[in-house]
Design a protein around this motif. Structure first.
Motif, PDB file in Angstrom:
ATOM      1  N   GLU A 180       0.847  -1.200   0.000  1.00 13.52           N
ATOM      2  CA  GLU A 180       0.000   0.000   0.000  1.00 13.52           C
ATOM      3  C   GLU A 180       0.880   1.246   0.000  1.00 13.52           C
ATOM      4  OE1 GLU A 180      -3.144   0.189  -0.336  1.00 13.52           O
ATOM      5  OE2 GLU A 180      -3.969  -1.777   0.231  1.00 13.52           O
ATOM      6  N   PHE A 181       1.503   1.519  -1.160  1.00 12.64           N
ATOM      7  CA  PHE A 181       2.414   2.656  -1.233  1.00 12.64           C
ATOM      8  C   PHE A 181       1.748   3.966  -0.824  1.00 12.64           C
ATOM      9  CE2 PHE A 181       4.581  -0.101  -4.421  1.00 12.64           C
ATOM     10  CZ  PHE A 181       5.784  -0.199  -3.757  1.00 12.64           C
ATOM     11  N   VAL A 182       0.513   4.147  -1.318  1.00 16.85           N
ATOM     12  CA  VAL A 182      -0.163   5.415  -1.069  1.00 16.85           C
ATOM     13  C   VAL A 182      -0.589   5.515   0.394  1.00 16.85           C
ATOM     14  CG1 VAL A 182      -2.139   6.835  -1.669  1.00 16.85           C
ATOM     15  CG2 VAL A 182      -0.901   5.595  -3.461  1.00 16.85           C
ATOM     16  N   LEU A 183      -1.208   4.432   0.877  1.00 17.83           N
ATOM     17  CA  LEU A 183      -1.702   4.420   2.245  1.00 17.83           C
ATOM     18  C   LEU A 183      -0.569   4.641   3.246  1.00 17.83           C
ATOM     19  CD1 LEU A 183      -4.696   3.901   2.416  1.00 17.83           C
ATOM     20  CD2 LEU A 183      -4.220   1.668   3.446  1.00 17.83           C
ATOM     21  N   GLU A 184       0.573   4.044   2.932  1.00 16.11           N
ATOM     22  CA  GLU A 184       1.697   4.127   3.859  1.00 16.11           C
ATOM     23  C   GLU A 184       2.561   5.369   3.620  1.00 16.11           C
ATOM     24  OE1 GLU A 184       2.271   2.047   6.292  1.00 16.11           O
ATOM     25  OE2 GLU A 184       0.743   0.542   5.827  1.00 16.11           O
ATOM     26  N   ASN A 185       2.118   6.230   2.734  1.00 14.50           N
ATOM     27  CA  ASN A 185       2.831   7.483   2.448  1.00 14.50           C
ATOM     28  C   ASN A 185       4.118   7.345   1.651  1.00 14.50           C
ATOM     29  OD1 ASN A 185       1.149   9.492   3.360  1.00 14.50           O
ATOM     30  ND2 ASN A 185       1.799   9.200   5.478  1.00 14.50           N
ATOM     31  N   TYR A 186       4.460   6.107   1.230  1.00 11.54           N
ATOM     32  CA  TYR A 186       5.678   5.967   0.423  1.00 11.54           C
ATOM     33  C   TYR A 186       5.549   6.775  -0.856  1.00 11.54           C
ATOM     34  CZ  TYR A 186       6.796   2.125   3.528  1.00 11.54           C
ATOM     35  OH  TYR A 186       7.059   1.372   4.625  1.00 11.54           O
ATOM     36  N   ALA A 187       4.334   6.737  -1.428  1.00 10.75           N
ATOM     37  CA  ALA A 187       4.106   7.470  -2.671  1.00 10.75           C
ATOM     38  C   ALA A 187       4.335   8.957  -2.448  1.00 10.75           C
ATOM     39  CB  ALA A 187       2.688   7.223  -3.166  1.00 10.75           C
ATOM     40  N   LEU A 188       3.895   9.441  -1.297  1.00  8.91           N
ATOM     41  CA  LEU A 188       4.086  10.861  -0.981  1.00  8.91           C
ATOM     42  C   LEU A 188       5.573  11.208  -0.922  1.00  8.91           C
ATOM     43  CD1 LEU A 188       3.166  13.653  -0.008  1.00  8.91           C
ATOM     44  CD2 LEU A 188       3.080  12.735   2.309  1.00  8.91           C
ATOM     45  N   TYR A 189       6.344  10.358  -0.212  1.00  7.59           N
ATOM     46  CA  TYR A 189       7.776  10.648  -0.093  1.00  7.59           C
ATOM     47  C   TYR A 189       8.452  10.611  -1.459  1.00  7.59           C
ATOM     48  CZ  TYR A 189       6.695   9.644   4.784  1.00  7.59           C
ATOM     49  OH  TYR A 189       6.131   9.634   6.015  1.00  7.59           O
ATOM     50  N   ALA A 190       8.068   9.616  -2.249  1.00 11.12           N
ATOM     51  CA  ALA A 190       8.666   9.500  -3.580  1.00 11.12           C
ATOM     52  C   ALA A 190       8.320  10.732  -4.416  1.00 11.12           C
ATOM     53  CB  ALA A 190       8.178   8.233  -4.269  1.00 11.12           C
ATOM     54  N   GLY A 191       7.057  11.122  -4.375  1.00 10.28           N
ATOM     55  CA  GLY A 191       6.609  12.275  -5.159  1.00 10.28           C
ATOM     56  C   GLY A 191       7.306  13.555  -4.731  1.00 10.28           C
ATOM     57  N   LEU A 192       7.397  13.746  -3.418  1.00 10.75           N
ATOM     58  CA  LEU A 192       8.069  14.955  -2.914  1.00 10.75           C
ATOM     59  C   LEU A 192       9.547  14.935  -3.269  1.00 10.75           C
ATOM     60  CD1 LEU A 192       6.489  15.354   0.630  1.00 10.75           C
ATOM     61  CD2 LEU A 192       6.259  16.935  -1.290  1.00 10.75           C
ATOM     62  N   GLY A 193      10.145  13.768  -3.153  1.00 10.93           N
ATOM     63  CA  GLY A 193      11.564  13.655  -3.453  1.00 10.93           C
ATOM     64  C   GLY A 193      11.838  13.985  -4.903  1.00 10.93           C
ATOM     65  N   TYR A 194      10.926  13.567  -5.764  1.00  6.56           N
ATOM     66  CA  TYR A 194      11.136  13.788  -7.186  1.00  6.56           C
ATOM     67  C   TYR A 194      10.790  15.211  -7.597  1.00  6.56           C
ATOM     68  CZ  TYR A 194      10.827  13.183 -12.218  1.00  6.56           C
ATOM     69  OH  TYR A 194      11.004  13.318 -13.554  1.00  6.56           O
ATOM     70  N   ALA A 195       9.839  15.814  -6.881  1.00  6.71           N
ATOM     71  CA  ALA A 195       9.244  17.078  -7.337  1.00  6.71           C
ATOM     72  C   ALA A 195      10.272  18.167  -7.609  1.00  6.71           C
ATOM     73  CB  ALA A 195       8.214  17.560  -6.321  1.00  6.71           C
ATOM     74  N   PHE A 196      11.291  18.271  -6.769  1.00  4.54           N
ATOM     75  CA  PHE A 196      12.172  19.438  -6.896  1.00  4.54           C
ATOM     76  C   PHE A 196      13.641  19.086  -7.115  1.00  4.54           C
ATOM     77  CE2 PHE A 196       8.646  20.443  -3.955  1.00  4.54           C
ATOM     78  CZ  PHE A 196       7.935  21.265  -4.814  1.00  4.54           C
ATOM     79  N   ILE A 197      13.912  17.851  -7.592  1.00  4.20           N
ATOM     80  CA  ILE A 197      15.339  17.483  -7.687  1.00  4.20           C
ATOM     81  C   ILE A 197      16.121  18.386  -8.641  1.00  4.20           C
ATOM     82  CG2 ILE A 197      15.303  15.068  -6.972  1.00  4.20           C
ATOM     83  CD1 ILE A 197      15.362  14.332  -9.921  1.00  4.20           C
ATOM     84  N   LEU A 198      15.442  18.903  -9.665  1.00  4.05           N
ATOM     85  CA  LEU A 198      16.171  19.776 -10.593  1.00  4.05           C
ATOM     86  C   LEU A 198      16.741  20.978  -9.860  1.00  4.05           C
ATOM     87  CD1 LEU A 198      14.417  20.159 -14.025  1.00  4.05           C
ATOM     88  CD2 LEU A 198      16.359  18.773 -13.353  1.00  4.05           C
ATOM     89  N   LEU A 199      15.968  21.467  -8.902  1.00  4.53           N
ATOM     90  CA  LEU A 199      16.409  22.645  -8.149  1.00  4.53           C
ATOM     91  C   LEU A 199      17.565  22.298  -7.220  1.00  4.53           C
ATOM     92  CD1 LEU A 199      12.891  24.034  -7.455  1.00  4.53           C
ATOM     93  CD2 LEU A 199      14.606  24.993  -8.973  1.00  4.53           C
ATOM     94  N   MET A 200      17.789  21.005  -7.025  1.00  3.54           N
ATOM     95  CA  MET A 200      18.961  20.588  -6.268  1.00  3.54           C
ATOM     96  C   MET A 200      20.125  20.384  -7.227  1.00  3.54           C
ATOM     97  SD  MET A 200      20.057  19.901  -3.234  1.00  3.54           S
ATOM     98  CE  MET A 200      19.021  19.144  -1.985  1.00  3.54           C
ATOM     99  N   ILE A 201      19.862  19.737  -8.357  1.00  2.00           N
ATOM    100  CA  ILE A 201      20.954  19.400  -9.275  1.00  2.00           C
ATOM    101  C   ILE A 201      21.615  20.646  -9.856  1.00  2.00           C
ATOM    102  CG2 ILE A 201      21.513  18.371 -11.511  1.00  2.00           C
ATOM    103  CD1 ILE A 201      19.510  16.183 -10.879  1.00  2.00           C
ATOM    104  N   PHE A 202      20.814  21.575 -10.358  1.00  6.05           N
ATOM    105  CA  PHE A 202      21.421  22.656 -11.129  1.00  6.05           C
ATOM    106  C   PHE A 202      22.302  23.616 -10.322  1.00  6.05           C
ATOM    107  CE2 PHE A 202      18.395  21.341 -14.506  1.00  6.05           C
ATOM    108  CZ  PHE A 202      19.376  20.945 -15.387  1.00  6.05           C
ATOM    109  N   PRO A 203      21.894  24.040  -9.144  1.00  8.76           N
ATOM    110  CA  PRO A 203      22.840  24.892  -8.392  1.00  8.76           C
ATOM    111  C   PRO A 203      24.154  24.159  -8.075  1.00  8.76           C
ATOM    112  CG  PRO A 203      20.670  24.920  -7.372  1.00  8.76           C
ATOM    113  CD  PRO A 203      20.620  23.883  -8.443  1.00  8.76           C
ATOM    114  N   ILE A 204      24.052  22.871  -7.734  1.00 11.36           N
ATOM    115  CA  ILE A 204      25.279  22.128  -7.421  1.00 11.36           C
ATOM    116  C   ILE A 204      26.107  21.957  -8.683  1.00 11.36           C
ATOM    117  CG2 ILE A 204      26.221  20.000  -6.468  1.00 11.36           C
ATOM    118  CD1 ILE A 204      23.727  19.648  -4.869  1.00 11.36           C
ATOM    119  N   TYR A 205      25.418  21.635  -9.778  1.00 12.74           N
ATOM    120  CA  TYR A 205      26.109  21.484 -11.054  1.00 12.74           C
ATOM    121  C   TYR A 205      26.855  22.772 -11.414  1.00 12.74           C
ATOM    122  CZ  TYR A 205      26.646  21.419 -16.127  1.00 12.74           C
ATOM    123  OH  TYR A 205      27.132  21.536 -17.392  1.00 12.74           O
ATOM    124  N   ASN A 206      26.153  23.896 -11.290  1.00 11.60           N
ATOM    125  CA  ASN A 206      26.754  25.197 -11.590  1.00 11.60           C
ATOM    126  C   ASN A 206      28.007  25.437 -10.774  1.00 11.60           C
ATOM    127  OD1 ASN A 206      25.539  26.520 -13.622  1.00 11.60           O
ATOM    128  ND2 ASN A 206      23.885  27.320 -12.359  1.00 11.60           N
TER     129      ASN A 206
END
Lengths: 369, 307
Positions: free
Chosen positions: B168-194
């Motif tokens: 039960e990914f959704v019920l157990e909030n795993y889906a939430l963590y995955a979604g949140l983790g994915y949502a803003f990774i670009l904003l993590m990658i690009f400043p570090i990349y720069n």
């Protein structure tokens, strides 16, 4: 400790491009050895193969008799000084210098002590707490040397480390580098495109072109007895005559040129005289060895038209048109207060001795590569 | 000051100067300061019917902030346990997501900046960017479909025999963590990349040449150099994750609330904008404080980040 470096049939290829072809060199223990060549001649490639940042495609690199194949740059007994020095900008000077000790797990107190010793050696005592960007160019240079020496390498590799400095400082650092080398007594391998640096500092120089070693010898030999047309045209200045060999004898060759019949030493490469009768040849004579004949007797005499005089303080440079010569011929004479004589536009007899001139087979010229 | 403006107009020309000034004023005033100011002001007012606005009852109050901490006066608990707990969980989860994203993105950024070459590096950047052309809501739904009880991941694992009951990914909030983790990774990658990209490769080689193992090169050379990028990446990911709404709305389990959802409820269902504003102001200030504390702890100066 110090070690010799041996390159055995080393080839380095990048795809189809051959950066180093069949390099065979033995650099003696404790020697100051330079690779001299223009950019792209493969000298940096060789340095990287010695330091371990790249592996030869063929052949072996031996340091202290030990084959270095498969040994990374962090495990080799070499230290490299980069062209841009690559000091760590976020570390203090003393941390920069003793980074190799930090890696080795040496305690802070001992590292500081070692840093102080090295700072004394490079005449920067008490500057250890500064950041690299607070130092001048020459000081940074010396910190880079100290950082490399701190690792106590057997061989120090220097990749054009003086090229970023201004002329005065560069000349000063030449003397300094040589002095440091003699003090620490380890093998220095120096990469440069500046022949002044190579000739003043080195015990031996390897002149390179297009991935190939043209000549290995001490500075005076390279300058006085170039073995190939490239070396003759690359190191120092040389006047060029072209022609055909009509006769060879006892280490000399007679070259028939449109400017006249000229005699010169027959170039020796790998112990063999290069020219035989009937060969196309280049004949080189240095501007300072070319004289106004003015009735004196010279092995070789040519007729020339004076084009212009250039005053350079301690020297006069005089330029001529010589019939049949591809390029303008140049004569240098010491300025001893007198005048050149020989007005612009006048005709003059030039002469030079056969011992001062070298004849090589027709080949690549440094400014035509 | 007068001389400054005169020089400014002379240097840029009158029309361009005016254009610059007006656009900066619109940006600063209309887009940044005014909304925050009204939100701030709103949070200190009573929720009154329109007729009483401007009347004698329309005065400043701390009641919304009080409610936020202590809850309704009729309630049995002496604190607003539900909301405070949701706040704490939101912040802790956002911090975890930030750390996870950093651990994931640092190697990617380093790889892009110093290992990958030419066409391959560009291809990777495109592969990173394209998914973000899709709307955030749609991406959240895609995660929901993928992670649902009969989604592709559960189906695959059942087929492969790894599990015999769908997780039960959704019920157990795993889906939430995955979604949140994915949502803003670009904003993590690009400043570090720069940040990493401008690092002189020779420094890495110099450290290597001096005998350093790879981990120490990262610890002593690359990470200190990338610190401003890491800070700005972490700040953005943390702020945006704590303030995310789409992912929690769609991927959150039925029993879990995200703090922004409470704000959303006050605005939309509760029809109490004043109270919603108070919650929003509180979230904004507390995240700012957390970021500043973290920067202090890691010895980063604000000036370095905007470098």
């Amino acid at each position: 400790m110090s070690a010799d470096v041996q390159l055995d049939n080393v080839w380095i290829r990048f795809g189809d491009f051959v950066a180093a072809r069949d390099i065979n060199i033995h650099i003696q223990d404790g020697e100051f050895f330079s690779f001299l060549g223009s950019s792209g001649c493969g000298k940096t490639t060789i340095l990287r193969a010695v330091s371990g940042f790249s592996e030869p495609s063929e052949g072996r690199v031996l340091i202290g008799g030990k084959d270095m194949a498969g040994i990374g740059p962090n495990k080799r007994p070499t230290a490299l000084i980069f062209q841009n020095l690559a000091l760590f900008p976020l570390m203090k000077v003393w941390e920069n210098i003793t980074f190799s000790l930090e890696v080795a797990g040496v305690g802070k107190a001992e590292r500081k002590k070692k840093a102080d010793e090295l700072l004394d050696l490079i005449a920067l005592s008490g500057q250890g707490e500064k950041m690299p960007n607070e130092l001048s160019g020459g000081q940074k240079q010396r910190v880079a040397i100290a950082r490399a020496l701190c690792a106590e390498p057997d061989v120090l590799l220097l990749d054009e480390p003086l090229s970023a400095l201004d002329l005065k400082l560069r000349q000063h650092m030449r003397t300094e580098l040589r002095a440091i080398q003699q003090r620490v007594g380890i093998t220095f391998i120096y990469i440069t495109h500046d022949q002044g640096e190579a000739l003043t500092m080195s015990d031996n120089v390897a002149v390179m072109s297009q991935g190939k070693i043209e000549q290995v010898a001490d500075g005076t030999t390279v300058y006085d007895s170039p073995e190939t047309s490239f070396v003759a045209s690359f190191v120092g200045e040389n006047n060029l005559f072209e022609g055909k060999v009509s006769e060879v004898s006892e280490g000399y060759a007679i070259v028939d040129t449109p400017s006249g019949r000229l005699r010169a030493r027959n170039a020796k490469h790998n112990g063999e005289y290069q020219l035989k009768t009937g060969d196309d040849a280049f004949l080189f004579i240095r501007p300072e060895s070319l004289k106004f004949a003015d009735g004196g007797s010279y092995d070789n005499q040519i007729k020339a038209n004076v084009l212009q005089h250039e005053f350079e303080g301690s020297f006069w440079q005089v330029f001529f048109n010589v019939q049949g010569a591809r390029r303008t011929i140049k004569l240098s004479m010491v300025n001893d207060g007198g005048s050149v004589g020989h007005e612009k536009g006048s005709e003059a007899q030039l002469g030079f001795s056969a011992d001062k001139a070298v004849a090589t087979p027709v080949g690549m010229l440094a400014d035509e590569t | 000051m007068k001389a400054y403006w005169k020089a400014f107009f002379l240097k840029n020309g009158v029309s361009i100067s005016a254009y610059l000034l007006i656009s900066i004023m619109i940006w600063l005033g209309m887009l940044i300061m005014l909304p925050q100011f009204f939100m701030f002001d709103f949070s200190f007012r009573f929720n009154l019917p329109p007729a009483e606005l401007g009347g004698p009852k329309d005065v400043y109050t701390m009641s919304h902030y009080k409610y936020m901490v202590f809850g309704s006066e009729q309630a049995s608990d002496s604190y607003n346990v539900v909301d405070v707990w949701v706040f704490v969980r939101t912040i802790v989860t956002a911090i975890c997501v930030t750390i996870f994203d950093l651990a994931l993105c640092y190697p990617i950024a380093y790889y892009l900046a110093h290992v990958a070459r030419g066409g391959w590096a560009r291809l990777m950047v495109i592969a990173l960017i394209i998914p973000y052309w899709v709307n955030e809501l749609l991406r959240a739904f895609a995660f929901k479909i993928m992670l649902g009880t009969s989604g592709i991941i559960n189906d695959f694992m059942m087929w492969a025999g790894v599990i015999d009951q769908p997780i039960e990914f959704v019920l157990e909030n795993y889906a939430l963590y995955a979604g949140l983790g994915y949502a803003f990774i670009l904003l993590m990658i690009f400043p570090i990349y720069n940040a990493i990209e401008s690092l002189d490769r020779n420094q890495i080689e110099a450290a290597r040449d001096l005998g350093s193992p790879w981990w120490r090169i990262h610890k002593r050379i690359v990470i200190p150099y990338a610190k401003p990028g890491i800070t700005s990446g972490c700040t953005m990911v943390f702020m945006l994750t704590a303030g995310a709404l789409a992912a929690p709305q769609i991927l959150g389990g039925p029993s879990s609330l995200w703090y922004t959802q409470i704000i959303y409820q006050w605005f939309n269902q509760g029809n109490n904008w004043q109270r919603g504003s108070a919650y929003a102001v509180f979230l904004l200030f507390s995240t700012i404080v957390i970021v500043l504390l973290a920067m202090k702890a890691f010895k980063v100066k604000l000036g370095e980040v905007s470098r």
